[in-house]
Design a protein around this motif. Structure first.
Motif, PDB file in Angstrom:
ATOM      1  N   ARG A  49      57.481 -57.978  86.383  1.00 47.47           N
ATOM      2  CA  ARG A  49      56.947 -56.978  85.460  1.00 47.47           C
ATOM      3  C   ARG A  49      57.528 -55.584  85.622  1.00 47.47           C
ATOM      4  O   ARG A  49      57.056 -54.639  85.006  1.00 47.47           O
ATOM      5  CB  ARG A  49      55.405 -56.908  85.562  1.00 47.47           C
ATOM      6  N   ASP A  50      58.571 -55.419  86.463  1.00 43.10           N
ATOM      7  CA  ASP A  50      59.190 -54.119  86.576  1.00 43.10           C
ATOM      8  C   ASP A  50      60.132 -53.840  85.402  1.00 43.10           C
ATOM      9  O   ASP A  50      60.551 -52.696  85.196  1.00 43.10           O
ATOM     10  CB  ASP A  50      59.936 -53.955  87.913  1.00 43.10           C
ATOM     11  N   LYS A  51      60.448 -54.874  84.641  1.00 40.63           N
ATOM     12  CA  LYS A  51      61.238 -54.720  83.420  1.00 40.63           C
ATOM     13  C   LYS A  51      60.644 -55.643  82.356  1.00 40.63           C
ATOM     14  O   LYS A  51      60.549 -56.846  82.550  1.00 40.63           O
ATOM     15  CB  LYS A  51      62.696 -55.090  83.684  1.00 40.63           C
ATOM     16  N   ALA A  52      60.232 -55.062  81.227  1.00 35.13           N
ATOM     17  CA  ALA A  52      59.616 -55.859  80.156  1.00 35.13           C
ATOM     18  C   ALA A  52      60.636 -56.816  79.549  1.00 35.13           C
ATOM     19  O   ALA A  52      61.829 -56.488  79.444  1.00 35.13           O
ATOM     20  CB  ALA A  52      59.056 -54.939  79.078  1.00 35.13           C
ATOM     21  N   ARG A  53      60.157 -57.991  79.129  1.00 38.94           N
ATOM     22  CA  ARG A  53      61.066 -58.977  78.547  1.00 38.94           C
ATOM     23  C   ARG A  53      61.560 -58.533  77.175  1.00 38.94           C
ATOM     24  O   ARG A  53      60.831 -57.949  76.390  1.00 38.94           O
ATOM     25  CB  ARG A  53      60.379 -60.353  78.434  1.00 38.94           C
ATOM     26  N   TYR A  54      62.809 -58.863  76.913  1.00 40.53           N
ATOM     27  CA  TYR A  54      63.414 -58.596  75.613  1.00 40.53           C
ATOM     28  C   TYR A  54      62.830 -59.561  74.581  1.00 40.53           C
ATOM     29  O   TYR A  54      63.117 -60.756  74.601  1.00 40.53           O
ATOM     30  CB  TYR A  54      64.935 -58.787  75.721  1.00 40.53           C
ATOM     31  N   GLY A  55      61.970 -59.066  73.689  1.00 41.01           N
ATOM     32  CA  GLY A  55      61.382 -59.914  72.651  1.00 41.01           C
ATOM     33  C   GLY A  55      60.537 -61.028  73.231  1.00 41.01           C
ATOM     34  O   GLY A  55      59.946 -60.901  74.311  1.00 41.01           O
ATOM     35  N   ASN A  56      60.467 -62.146  72.511  1.00 42.73           N
ATOM     36  CA  ASN A  56      59.725 -63.301  73.013  1.00 42.73           C
ATOM     37  C   ASN A  56      60.665 -64.212  73.808  1.00 42.73           C
ATOM     38  O   ASN A  56      61.838 -63.882  74.030  1.00 42.73           O
ATOM     39  CB  ASN A  56      59.045 -64.052  71.861  1.00 42.73           C
ATOM     40  N   ASP A 151      48.471 -53.481  97.235  1.00 40.70           N
ATOM     41  CA  ASP A 151      47.318 -53.347  96.323  1.00 40.70           C
ATOM     42  C   ASP A 151      47.210 -54.402  95.223  1.00 40.70           C
ATOM     43  O   ASP A 151      46.316 -55.239  95.251  1.00 40.70           O
ATOM     44  CB  ASP A 151      47.290 -51.947  95.691  1.00 40.70           C
ATOM     45  N   ASP A 152      48.095 -54.338  94.214  1.00 38.55           N
ATOM     46  CA  ASP A 152      47.927 -55.218  93.065  1.00 38.55           C
ATOM     47  C   ASP A 152      49.266 -55.516  92.398  1.00 38.55           C
ATOM     48  O   ASP A 152      50.320 -55.068  92.856  1.00 38.55           O
ATOM     49  CB  ASP A 152      46.949 -54.620  92.051  1.00 38.55           C
ATOM     50  N   GLU A 153      49.193 -56.261  91.295  1.00 39.24           N
ATOM     51  CA  GLU A 153      50.399 -56.743  90.615  1.00 39.24           C
ATOM     52  C   GLU A 153      51.207 -55.651  89.932  1.00 39.24           C
ATOM     53  O   GLU A 153      52.341 -55.891  89.485  1.00 39.24           O
ATOM     54  CB  GLU A 153      50.040 -57.825  89.586  1.00 39.24           C
ATOM     55  N   ASN A 154      50.663 -54.439  89.855  1.00 42.04           N
ATOM     56  CA  ASN A 154      51.353 -53.355  89.150  1.00 42.04           C
ATOM     57  C   ASN A 154      51.940 -52.290  90.073  1.00 42.04           C
ATOM     58  O   ASN A 154      52.519 -51.312  89.590  1.00 42.04           O
ATOM     59  CB  ASN A 154      50.387 -52.689  88.157  1.00 42.04           C
ATOM     60  N   HIS A 155      51.786 -52.455  91.363  1.00 40.79           N
ATOM     61  CA  HIS A 155      52.324 -51.455  92.284  1.00 40.79           C
ATOM     62  C   HIS A 155      53.857 -51.429  92.169  1.00 40.79           C
ATOM     63  O   HIS A 155      54.503 -52.478  92.150  1.00 40.79           O
ATOM     64  CB  HIS A 155      51.915 -51.766  93.722  1.00 40.79           C
ATOM     65  N   PRO A 156      54.452 -50.235  92.086  1.00 45.40           N
ATOM     66  CA  PRO A 156      55.902 -50.142  91.871  1.00 45.40           C
ATOM     67  C   PRO A 156      56.766 -50.569  93.064  1.00 45.40           C
ATOM     68  O   PRO A 156      57.940 -50.899  92.898  1.00 45.40           O
ATOM     69  CB  PRO A 156      56.115 -48.655  91.560  1.00 45.40           C
ATOM     70  N   VAL A 157      56.191 -50.563  94.257  1.00 41.47           N
ATOM     71  CA  VAL A 157      56.944 -50.967  95.451  1.00 41.47           C
ATOM     72  C   VAL A 157      56.749 -52.463  95.671  1.00 41.47           C
ATOM     73  O   VAL A 157      55.622 -52.939  95.786  1.00 41.47           O
ATOM     74  CB  VAL A 157      56.481 -50.188  96.699  1.00 41.47           C
ATOM     75  N   LYS A 177      50.652 -51.051 105.001  1.00 39.45           N
ATOM     76  CA  LYS A 177      50.689 -49.629 105.345  1.00 39.45           C
ATOM     77  C   LYS A 177      50.627 -48.752 104.099  1.00 39.45           C
ATOM     78  O   LYS A 177      50.047 -47.661 104.116  1.00 39.45           O
ATOM     79  CB  LYS A 177      51.964 -49.319 106.132  1.00 39.45           C
ATOM     80  N   LEU A 178      51.233 -49.242 102.998  1.00 39.87           N
ATOM     81  CA  LEU A 178      51.268 -48.480 101.763  1.00 39.87           C
ATOM     82  C   LEU A 178      50.029 -48.694 100.887  1.00 39.87           C
ATOM     83  O   LEU A 178      49.820 -47.977  99.909  1.00 39.87           O
ATOM     84  CB  LEU A 178      52.518 -48.849 100.947  1.00 39.87           C
ATOM     85  N   THR A 181      44.011 -49.877  99.207  1.00 39.18           N
ATOM     86  CA  THR A 181      42.822 -50.742  99.260  1.00 39.18           C
ATOM     87  C   THR A 181      42.825 -51.642 100.495  1.00 39.18           C
ATOM     88  O   THR A 181      41.907 -52.437 100.674  1.00 39.18           O
ATOM     89  CB  THR A 181      42.775 -51.631  98.007  1.00 39.18           C
ATOM     90  N   LYS A 182      43.893 -51.521 101.305  1.00 39.77           N
ATOM     91  CA  LYS A 182      44.073 -52.374 102.478  1.00 39.77           C
ATOM     92  C   LYS A 182      44.166 -53.850 102.095  1.00 39.77           C
ATOM     93  O   LYS A 182      43.695 -54.734 102.813  1.00 39.77           O
ATOM     94  CB  LYS A 182      42.945 -52.150 103.505  1.00 39.77           C
ATOM     95  N   LYS A 183      44.812 -54.068 100.929  1.00 41.24           N
ATOM     96  CA  LYS A 183      45.093 -55.430 100.467  1.00 41.24           C
ATOM     97  C   LYS A 183      46.551 -55.512 100.040  1.00 41.24           C
ATOM     98  O   LYS A 183      47.161 -54.509  99.654  1.00 41.24           O
ATOM     99  CB  LYS A 183      44.185 -55.807  99.302  1.00 41.24           C
ATOM    100  N   VAL A 184      47.072 -56.721 100.097  1.00 42.91           N
ATOM    101  CA  VAL A 184      48.452 -56.973  99.685  1.00 42.91           C
ATOM    102  C   VAL A 184      48.445 -58.053  98.606  1.00 42.91           C
ATOM    103  O   VAL A 184      47.725 -59.056  98.725  1.00 42.91           O
ATOM    104  CB  VAL A 184      49.319 -57.428 100.886  1.00 42.91           C
ATOM    105  N   TYR A 185      49.221 -57.804  97.568  1.00 45.37           N
ATOM    106  CA  TYR A 185      49.314 -58.770  96.467  1.00 45.37           C
ATOM    107  C   TYR A 185      50.514 -59.676  96.716  1.00 45.37           C
ATOM    108  O   TYR A 185      51.642 -59.212  96.894  1.00 45.37           O
ATOM    109  CB  TYR A 185      49.477 -58.032  95.135  1.00 45.37           C
ATOM    110  N   VAL A 186      50.261 -60.976  96.745  1.00 46.89           N
ATOM    111  CA  VAL A 186      51.322 -61.958  96.977  1.00 46.89           C
ATOM    112  C   VAL A 186      51.415 -62.874  95.767  1.00 46.89           C
ATOM    113  O   VAL A 186      50.409 -63.270  95.176  1.00 46.89           O
ATOM    114  CB  VAL A 186      51.063 -62.769  98.269  1.00 46.89           C
ATOM    115  N   GLU A 187      52.635 -63.214  95.386  1.00 49.33           N
ATOM    116  CA  GLU A 187      52.868 -64.130  94.268  1.00 49.33           C
ATOM    117  C   GLU A 187      54.163 -64.884  94.495  1.00 49.33           C
ATOM    118  O   GLU A 187      55.000 -64.481  95.312  1.00 49.33           O
ATOM    119  CB  GLU A 187      52.917 -63.366  92.945  1.00 49.33           C
ATOM    120  N   HIS A 188      54.333 -65.965  93.758  1.00 55.14           N
ATOM    121  CA  HIS A 188      55.591 -66.693  93.820  1.00 55.14           C
ATOM    122  C   HIS A 188      56.712 -65.886  93.186  1.00 55.14           C
ATOM    123  O   HIS A 188      56.503 -65.201  92.177  1.00 55.14           O
ATOM    124  CB  HIS A 188      55.477 -68.043  93.086  1.00 55.14           C
ATOM    125  N   ASP A 189      57.885 -65.988  93.776  1.00 57.94           N
ATOM    126  CA  ASP A 189      59.092 -65.463  93.137  1.00 57.94           C
ATOM    127  C   ASP A 189      59.518 -66.516  92.117  1.00 57.94           C
ATOM    128  O   ASP A 189      59.858 -67.642  92.470  1.00 57.94           O
ATOM    129  CB  ASP A 189      60.188 -65.259  94.191  1.00 57.94           C
TER     130      ASP A 189
END
Length: 279
Positions: A49-56, A151-157, A177-178, A181-189
């Motif tokens: 989500r750091d770069k929006a998809r081109y169209g559909n 924190d969450d899925e929208n954090h820029p780092v 450390k960053l 909320t003292k939480k880390v968001y993990v997801e599949h690459d």
């Protein structure tokens, strides 16, 4: 001889998709894939989500194919694009839809292969290393890479492509450390090279595409003669009422619009699939 035998086809990808697409074209069509990574396809969108998809989804796949053709100077191009959602059955499991598009600039046509299957695309907010270790164990890490961010899925780092325990632990320590909320968001690459489950689905979509390409229109011999409509209504073997089982398939040419109807070989449907006998 098939019109696409011995041709060269461009493929733009930086995520190793040539490893599953090229062998399929060579084996099934005797066509050569010319791979290029001279354009950063992440500019057309990222799963993080750091770069929006081109169209559909189709727009993005088409754009990749066209850029690849421009770079290589070829008149044939192929590209793929994936999407992730919940499964269509119970809506709880991760689901992957892959499309692979083929563009023929000579004939001015495009043909699309598709495959849908269960995905490895989980995500979670975790508070400590023990929770992260459990998540990784349940989600096929390290063969399926992970992404971490504070924190969450929208954090820029964020850190992508995590593929071993040492890097995972380092990324977790940095993210916590960053975190406010003292939480880390993990997801599949979800990049193809980092997600073997997705790569298998890309291979299936490629097979579907090539099967369509090998099917020639009986009227004008254009490749891509394929099923465009499915009619239900196969009668029940027990009560003879219409069921939702397929009775007829209609093939259509993408060039001259010639249609051909094909009835299924089965004459009757299993009563277990009948809404009247088995409501």
């Amino acid at each position: 001889m098939h019109p696409y035998e011995n041709i060269k086809i461009s493929l733009l990808t930086k995520h190793k998709k040539e490893n599953v697409i090229a062998p399929k074209f060579l084996k099934m069509l005797n066509a050569e894939i010319i791979h290029t990574d001279a354009f950063d396809t992440d500019e057309l969108g990222t799963f993080t989500r750091d770069k929006a998809r081109y169209g559909n989804q189709l727009d993005a796949a088409r754009r990749k194919a066209m850029i690849g053709m421009e770079i290589t100077g070829l008149k044939y191009g192929v590209a793929s694009e994936g999407s992730f959602t919940s499964d269509p059955f119970i809506g709880l499991l991760p689901w992957n839809h892959e499309i692979v598009i083929f563009i023929d600039n000579n004939l001015g046509i495009e043909v699309i292969g598709s495959s849908k299957a269960a995905a490895m695309s989980s995500q979670s907010k975790i508070r400590n290393w023990k929770e992260l270790a459990k998540f990784s164990r349940l989600n096929k890490f390290p063969t399926h890479h992970l992404v971490l961010r504070p924190d969450d899925e929208n954090h820029p780092v964020l850190q992508k492509g995590i593929s071993n325990r040492i890097v995972l632990e380092e990324a977790f320590n940095q993210a916590i450390k960053l975190s406010k909320t003292k939480k880390v968001y993990v997801e599949h690459d979800l990049r193809a090279f980092a997600n073997p489950t997705r790569m298998k689905n890309i291979a299936k979509a490629t097979t579907d595409l090539i099967q369509k390409l090998k099917s020639l229109c009986p009227n004008c011999h254009t490749p891509g003669f394929q099923i465009t409509k499915i009619k239900a209504g196969l009668p029940c073997e027990l009560c003879d009422m219409e069921t939702r089982e397929t009775m007829e398939r209609i093939f259509t040419c993408i060039s001259c619009d010639y249609e051909k109807s094909e009835f299924v070989k089965k004459k009757k449907a299993d009563p277990a699939k009948c809404d009247f006998c088995n409501p």
